[in-house]
Design a protein around this motif. Structure first.
Motif: not given
Length: 348
Positions: A135-149
């Motif tokens: 796509p011609m756009t960058d990600p829409t920023p969103y500070a979401g949850p974290s996950i530990t792997v």
């Protein structure tokens, strides 16, 4: 994202799946994509070897472009590494399916063992997952949850090129091997892998495979000769991007030729020395060296290879008599070190 592909292809040693490299900064997100929330149904997962752990991702929001064809457009959620050590520094969800009635998108994120560490949701992009048409756009920023792997028995990929340094226009082979980095042993079954070159190493998506290893995790591929050496890679298929990879440019010899513009000059006179390096390794350094004593070469002038493959350095006879010179090319990118033939300038 188009700028990202151009950057990767211009710098071959950085070539890797799009999930492995930094997204470009400065471009605008899609103005029609509005995110209210992103949730993960797990806060931690454990995954071993070549397996993946599914995590359900749900995005609440809207995508209102006014175009009917976009009403069912999927989205992809992006997670960035915030801690730990593993090959994967970014995770990208599958194409999340739109539920217009609920105002959500939902679907799986497949977490590989190479994601060992902690990841945080940082943004959302309109889908479907982009290669080969980003796509011609960058990600829409969103500070979401974290996950530990917790990733164990992560894959290790190695490559043995024959010959070790590949002559120009000569074919070569690469023996690829996938093993368990924790035990040093193969996984014990035949593995589907993707062997690619150039843009195929960057634009990989969708779980594609081209070859099957033997039970030792080994596959050997022959490559044609050429004047230009491509990026080569082995990718471990994932959804939507690779779960592990190795990409590189096989070594090339440094074939240097050089000649002075004059074979004699008064002491102290600057004499241009022009030459070329096969393959035109742009911006790689070259050093004009003078022989001191019986065997000690010392740099007296330096330059860089131009786009044409040519270079110019400067000699300056320091005494009367026949003075030996050579041009030395230090190891640069995929080119091994080498030197041109000795030539002489007589100081008068």
């Amino acid at each position: 994202m188009r700028r990202l592909l151009a950057l990767l292809l211009a710098v071959p040693l950085l070539a890797a799946p799009l999930s492995a490299v930094p997204l470009p900064a400065g471009a605008a997100p899609d103005p029609d994509l509005h995110i209210e929330s992103v949730t993960l149904n797990k806060t931690s997962v454990a995954v071993s070897g070549l397996n993946t752990a599914p995590v359900t991702v749900t995005v609440t929001g809207s995508y209102a472009t006014g175009r009917p064809d976009d009403s069912d457009a999927p989205v992809n959620v992006i997670l960035e590494r915030t801690g730990g050590a593993g090959q994967a520094d970014r995770l990208i969800s599958t194409d999340l399916v739109r539920n217009k009635a609920a105002g959500t998108w939902s679907g799986p994120l497949h977490v590989p063992s190479t994601a060992n560490g902690t990841f945080k949701v940082t943004g959302v992009m309109t889908g479907p997952f982009f290669p080969p048409s980003p796509p011609m756009t960058d990600p829409t920023p969103y500070a979401g949850p974290s996950i530990t792997v917790t990733g164990t028995h992560q894959p290790k990929i190695t490559a043995l090129v024959t010959p070790k340094v590949v002559p120009f226009n000569s074919p070569y082979t690469i023996r690829w091997a996938v093993t368990d980095a924790q035990t040093g042993k193969p996984y014990g079954s035949r593995l589907r892998v993707f062997l690619g070159t150039d843009s195929g190493c960057v634009e990989y998506f969708g779980g594609r495979s081209t070859h099957l290893t033997d039970t030792n995790g080994v596959v050997t591929k022959a490559y044609p000769g050429g004047s230009w050496m491509p990026i080569t890679c082995l990718l471990l298929p994932g959804n939507p991007t690779a779960n592990g990879w190795l990409s590189f440019v096989p070594a090339r010899p440094a074939i240097v030729s050089a000649a002075p513009s004059k074979t004699s000059a008064p002491v102290g006179t600057v004499v241009p020395v022009n030459g070329s390096v096969a393959g035109a390794p742009y911006k790689c350094p070259v050093h004009l060296q003078r022989l001191y004593g019986a065997s000690q070469w010392r740099t007296v002038s330096s330059g860089a290879v131009r786009q044409s493959g040519r270079f110019t350095v400067s000699a300056q006879p320091a005494y009367r008599g026949l003075i030996p010179y050579r041009v030395y090319f230090p190891a640069c990118r995929s080119y091994v070190a080498g030197a041109g033939k000795t030539f002489y300038i007589r100081g008068t």
